[in-house]
Scaffold this motif. Structure first.
Motif, mmCIF file in Angstrom:
data_model
loop_
_atom_site.group_PDB
_atom_site.id
_atom_site.type_symbol
_atom_site.label_atom_id
_atom_site.label_comp_id
_atom_site.label_asym_id
_atom_site.label_seq_id
_atom_site.Cartn_x
_atom_site.Cartn_y
_atom_site.Cartn_z
ATOM 1 N N SER A 1 -9.917 6.105 -7.988
ATOM 2 C CA SER A 1 -11.174 5.468 -8.402
ATOM 3 C C SER A 1 -12.098 5.228 -7.212
ATOM 4 O O SER A 1 -13.024 4.428 -7.294
ATOM 5 N N GLY A 2 -11.814 5.905 -6.084
ATOM 6 C CA GLY A 2 -12.678 5.797 -4.922
ATOM 7 C C GLY A 2 -12.302 4.701 -3.958
ATOM 8 O O GLY A 2 -13.006 4.463 -2.973
ATOM 9 N N GLY A 3 -11.194 4.008 -4.221
ATOM 10 C CA GLY A 3 -10.756 2.944 -3.322
ATOM 11 C C GLY A 3 -10.165 3.483 -2.036
ATOM 12 O O GLY A 3 -9.744 4.643 -1.960
ATOM 13 N N TYR A 4 -10.077 2.621 -1.042
ATOM 14 C CA TYR A 4 -9.547 3.028 0.255
ATOM 15 C C TYR A 4 -8.020 3.030 0.236
ATOM 16 O O TYR A 4 -7.382 3.724 1.020
ATOM 17 N N ASN A 5 -7.426 2.243 -0.649
ATOM 18 C CA ASN A 5 -5.977 2.074 -0.691
ATOM 19 C C ASN A 5 -5.433 2.465 -2.051
ATOM 20 O O ASN A 5 -6.097 2.315 -3.070
ATOM 21 N N ASP A 6 -4.183 2.917 -2.050
ATOM 22 C CA ASP A 6 -3.421 3.092 -3.277
ATOM 23 C C ASP A 6 -2.450 1.936 -3.384
ATOM 24 O O ASP A 6 -1.621 1.715 -2.488
ATOM 25 N N MET B 1 0.863 -1.176 0.000
ATOM 26 C CA MET B 1 0.000 0.000 0.000
ATOM 27 C C MET B 1 0.904 1.231 0.000
ATOM 28 O O MET B 1 1.956 1.228 0.644
ATOM 29 N N TYR B 2 0.491 2.272 -0.689
ATOM 30 C CA TYR B 2 1.380 3.424 -0.819
ATOM 31 C C TYR B 2 1.752 4.007 0.536
ATOM 32 O O TYR B 2 2.916 4.311 0.798
ATOM 33 N N ARG B 3 0.777 4.139 1.414
ATOM 34 C CA ARG B 3 1.027 4.838 2.670
ATOM 35 C C ARG B 3 1.697 3.972 3.732
ATOM 36 O O ARG B 3 2.261 4.471 4.701
ATOM 37 N N PRO C 1 4.723 11.207 4.688
ATOM 38 C CA PRO C 1 3.978 10.507 5.753
ATOM 39 C C PRO C 1 3.696 9.058 5.359
ATOM 40 O O PRO C 1 2.551 8.625 5.221
ATOM 41 N N ILE C 2 4.767 8.307 5.146
ATOM 42 C CA ILE C 2 4.702 6.934 4.657
ATOM 43 C C ILE C 2 5.400 6.030 5.668
ATOM 44 O O ILE C 2 6.487 6.366 6.158
ATOM 45 N N TYR C 3 4.794 4.880 5.962
ATOM 46 C CA TYR C 3 5.433 3.931 6.871
ATOM 47 C C TYR C 3 6.312 2.958 6.082
ATOM 48 O O TYR C 3 5.855 2.311 5.139
ATOM 49 N N ILE C 4 7.566 2.877 6.467
ATOM 50 C CA ILE C 4 8.499 1.851 5.994
ATOM 51 C C ILE C 4 9.166 1.287 7.237
ATOM 52 O O ILE C 4 9.570 2.038 8.126
ATOM 53 N N ASP C 5 9.277 -0.033 7.320
ATOM 54 C CA ASP C 5 9.898 -0.642 8.491
ATOM 55 C C ASP C 5 11.237 0.016 8.777
ATOM 56 O O ASP C 5 12.016 0.321 7.850
ATOM 57 N N ALA C 6 11.529 0.220 10.055
ATOM 58 C CA ALA C 6 12.737 0.951 10.453
ATOM 59 C C ALA C 6 13.999 0.357 9.838
ATOM 60 O O ALA C 6 14.928 1.078 9.472
ATOM 61 N N ALA D 1 -9.167 7.310 3.124
ATOM 62 C CA ALA D 1 -8.428 6.964 4.340
ATOM 63 C C ALA D 1 -7.873 8.185 5.048
ATOM 64 O O ALA D 1 -7.418 8.081 6.194
ATOM 65 N N GLY D 2 -7.867 9.349 4.385
ATOM 66 C CA GLY D 2 -7.296 10.542 4.995
ATOM 67 C C GLY D 2 -5.817 10.389 5.261
ATOM 68 O O GLY D 2 -5.293 10.899 6.257
ATOM 69 N N ALA D 3 -5.095 9.689 4.380
ATOM 70 C CA ALA D 3 -3.679 9.396 4.573
ATOM 71 C C ALA D 3 -2.916 9.739 3.309
ATOM 72 O O ALA D 3 -3.473 10.308 2.362
ATOM 73 N N ALA D 4 -1.625 9.389 3.275
ATOM 74 C CA ALA D 4 -0.781 9.704 2.130
ATOM 75 C C ALA D 4 -1.380 9.152 0.844
ATOM 76 O O ALA D 4 -1.797 7.991 0.785
ATOM 77 N N LEU D 5 -1.409 10.000 -0.192
ATOM 78 C CA LEU D 5 -1.971 9.629 -1.487
ATOM 79 C C LEU D 5 -0.861 9.350 -2.497
ATOM 80 O O LEU D 5 0.154 10.066 -2.527
#
Length: 801
Positions: A374-379, A322-324, A762-767, A673-677
């Motif tokens: 396209s209106g999806g919750y995830n990228d 997922m992008y975010r 504002p993207i999560y990537i494992d440390a 999702a109100g998150a990174a697009l």
């Protein structure tokens, strides 16, 4: 008297000292009787084949030919893979211990525009099912019409979404669904279980919890009626049971799942301990599984708990990109879930995904992936559907597969009795999934026989060493206490230990090693293969005492006789276990040890690996007169070693920087999702690009050539001219692309673009994999390496020369 038999070059029996520490006695009472399973509640289709085989369901487990059956199911999407690969990949799944292959039918892959439904090429459902049958697999077809699967509009075509209400009994919508189901029915005609075919079940809809007029139970009931009208008469009708599922009780059976993380979450930090790692004694639903609609209150699956078996369909063998949120799971993050699910009562171990894939590109290059545009919750990536699966999009064997296979083989050979066993709760259990101190364990038992399940691994959370542990399990015929002395259970350990296991008439009171497989080794007799538990001595409690075996190397212990034939225990080392594949070769079940992929096709043992390295395998019992061009053989104790020398060098790849990165636009937040697009298409104008010139010829003798890319950035995209071949969200994992499927011209130049990853995104990537930005550095787009990896495949025949 137990005695040692040689297996390899040097085998020893050693007594290992018990771990130090206080005696912590963990108790469990499994003496209470359990009511017999109930039948007749579920309205199933035809359960008998023309050959007389049966497949049925009771309130606790599946039955095959009247016997309890605990199969393994793996998801592989035919329309996300080249049809030319299906046969090999399905056989690789079978070799990995998969019994059932499941696949969505993505409606928009087959009917992107109004008109005829396309069942050709990579969309040929019928051929896929026929190849699954030839590989020895059963099939579950997930009908949709809404599938999710990170697909655009959940797989429902745009022209349907634009014109009418969906996921309800709207008359216009249901007329289109009826046509889709009729097409699926025609594709599967003659291939259903009742015909002697492999299709044992269909899933109706997915993640359905909508209620109200024309929805809820009424909608699932109407969809099942359309499936029956289309001729889909099968033993199993399933629905997903999580997130407040709504379905008509008795008409379908729910299936469940769980994942090691939540890439669909909006958090940009590590998550709290997932309940996927905690044994469940009161519910079958494992937290948030990413359903895109919300329900209030308990779903039908909760009230159905005592009426239907606990079946799985979506235990994550990996995770989507997922992008975010770009989680990267370790092999232990995945494999440690297995003792928990089995120890919680799961009686169908179903994975999503077991094999990765790629999205087809839609009309005019439009993506068919889920996206906020396209209106999806995830990228999600436009093409890549890698899923970090045990088998990658091009069949790559990932390390996680080596951890999963031993559990699959266990279920193949010992799963029947386990299926009929019920879950027993310890005297003390963790207060919540966040309680990391209390030991996590359970027992499944039936009468005096059972299995003990333990887990001391939770993703991204350090678990304590459980010091000085012994288990006390009260059974109707007496109490089993194990091990003989207290042991320290290491942090990260997870295992399944048997209690009163019948080894072909030889009673095994307990073992502190995990059963893996049973095989008939001819003159050597019956062999029961066990896996060690790292850090704990392997004890086998037999009638004449407790025997302790070292796990330094493979050892075989003679424990008795059955009908005049020897019965043996074979304990493998951890390294040997990682190479183990259990295959039916030359008319019998054999152990094949190889770092490469091994499977059976065309009546031959197949090996596949890098052409730049030797291909090696060790077989037990030996093959009769193995033969192949270039094959070297030798006997090593009881092991037959097979080897092919490396036959190629790594092809050269000319890499040239073509365009430096520009300043990437800021990452925006928003969407459902109100998150990174995911960036807009225009953002890729700031991507760094490299040209990758392929050699001429590419690698003429190779079965395939993997382009491996090691880049750091935000999004990578690979092009042949203006055609996008694949894409990738950076997460620290090497990106590999099989090139043969694209019919590239000799010496063709490909283009790689890498959009810069911004330091403040504002993207999560494992440390462990997030780039370390230097002071003042605002973005990064680097290509650290690019190489071509040629793959070769060899086939080994046997018998008369």
């Amino acid at each position: 008297m137990a005695r040692i038999l040689p297996l390899g070059a040097a085998l020893l029996l050693t007594a290992l000292g018990a771990a130090a520490g206080a005696d912590t006695l963990l108790k469990l009472d499994a003496r209470a009787p359990v009511p017999a399973p109930q039948t007749g509640y579920l309205k199933l289709g035809t359960t008998r084949t023309p050959q007389g085989h049966t497949l049925a369901v009771n309130s606790r487990y599946l039955l095959r030919d009247g016997q309890p059956w605990l199969p393994v199911m793996g998801e592989y999407h035919y329309s996300r893979a080249p049809a030319s690969q299906w046969d090999t990949e399905l056989r690789l799944m079978k070799a990995a211990g998969i019994d059932i292959v499941a696949s969505y039918v993505f409606w928009n892959h087959h009917q992107e525009r109004p008109g005829a439904i396309d069942w050709k090429g990579n969309r040929d459902l019928r051929r896929f099912v026929q190849l699954a049958q030839a590989a020895g697999l059963q099939v579950v077809v997930r009908l949709g019409p809404w599938a999710h699967g990170e697909s655009r509009h959940g797989g429902i075509p745009d022209w349907v979404v634009d014109a009418m209400p969906t996921r309800s009994n709207d008359a216009e919508y249901m007329a289109h669904v009826e046509r889709l189901y009729a097409g699926i029915g025609a594709q599967l005609k003659g291939l259903l279980w009742k015909d002697g075919g492999p299709v044992i079940g269909v899933q109706i809809e997915n993640e359905y919890n909508l209620r109200g007029p024309g929805r809820g139970e009424d909608h699932i009931r109407a969809l099942k009626a359309l499936a029956l009208k289309a001729g889909l008469d099968v033993p199993l009708y399933t629905v997903t049971g999580w997130d407040g599922a709504a379905y008509p009780s008795g008409e379908v059976t729910p299936v469940f799942g769980g994942y090691p993380d939540e890439p669909w979450a909006t958090s940009t930090t590590e998550l709290a301990p997932k309940e996927t790692y905690a044994f469940r004694f009161d519910t079958r639903v494992s937290g948030d599984l990413g359903a895109q609609t919300r329900a209030r209150g308990a779903g039908t699956a909760e009230t159905d708990k005592d009426k239907v078996p606990f079946l799985g369909a979506e235990y994550g063998a990996g995770l989507p990109a997922m992008y975010r949120r770009r989680t990267r799971v370790s092999p232990d993050d995945v494999a440690s879930m297995l003792p928990v699910q089995l120890g919680s009562g799961v009686n169908l171990l179903g994975y999503y995904m077991f094999h990765g894939g790629r999205n087809p590109v839609g009309a005019a290059g439009r993506g068919l992936e889920e996206s906020s545009l396209s209106g999806g919750y995830n990228d999600t990536p436009r093409i890549s559907y890698d899923f970090q699966a045990p088998l990658g999009p091009d069949g790559q064997q990932r390390e996680v597969l080596t951890r999963l296979r031993p559990f699959h083989y266990l279920l193949h050979d010992y799963g029947g009795p386990l299926a009929a066993m019920t879950v027993r709760r310890p005297e003390q259990v963790p207060a919540s999934p966040a309680d990391l101190q209390m030991p996590r364990w359970s027992v499944r038992a039936s009468g005096d026989r059972g299995f003990l399940f333990f887990n001391n691994h939770v993703r991204q959370h350090a678990m304590p060493v459980q010091a000085g542990v012994r288990f006390e399990v009260a059974l109707p015929g007496g109490t089993v206490t194990l091990p003989s002395q207290p042991v320290d259970i290491p942090s990260g350990a997870y295992f399944v230990w048997p209690l009163n296991l019948d080894l072909d008439g030889v009673p095994l009171r307990y073992a502190t090693a995990q059963p893996v497989a049973r095989l008939d080794a001819g003159a050597l007799g019956i062999v029961h293969v066990f896996a060690p538990t790292p850090g704990i001595a392997a004890e086998f409690a037999l009638a004449d005492g407790v025997r302790t075996m070292s796990s330094e190397g493979a050892q075989m212990l003679a424990i008795g006789k059955s009908k005049g034939r020897p019965v043996n225990v074979l304990l493998l080392s951890t390294e040997e276990l990682a190479r183990l594949q259990v295959l039916d070769v030359a008319g019998q079940r054999r152990l094949v040890f190889s770092e490469q992929q091994a499977w059976v096709a065309d009546g031959k043992l197949q090996l596949r690996g890098l052409a730049t390295q030797p291909l090696r395998a060790a077989v037990f019992p030996p093959l009769p007169k193995p033969r192949a061009a270039g094959l070297l053989t030798r006997q090593d104790g009881a092991l037959q070693r097979l080897e092919f020398k490396a036959d190629a060098s790594e092809p050269s790849l000319r890499v040239t920087a073509a365009r430096p990165a520009g300043k990437a636009p800021p990452v925006l937040k928003g969407g459902p999702a109100g998150a990174a697009l995911q960036p807009a298409p225009e953002a890729f104008g700031s991507a760094a690009t490299w040209s990758l010139q392929l050699p001429r010829p590419l690698a003429p003798r190779a079965e395939d050539v993997l382009l491996e890319l090691d880049f750091v950035g935000d999004i990578g995209r690979l092009f042949a001219g203006s055609r996008m071949l694949d894409d990738w969200y950076y997460n620290g994992q090497r990106w590999q692309v099989g090139l043969r499927q694209f019919d590239l011209a000799p010496g063709q130049t490909l283009s790689l673009s890498v959009l810069p990853l911004q330091a403040d995104a504002p993207i999560y990537i494992d440390a462990a994999h997030r780039p370390a930005f230097a002071e003042g550095q605002t973005q990064v787009a680097e290509l650290r390496g690019a190489r071509l990896l040629p793959l070769r495949r060899v086939a080994i025949a046997w018998g008369r020369r």
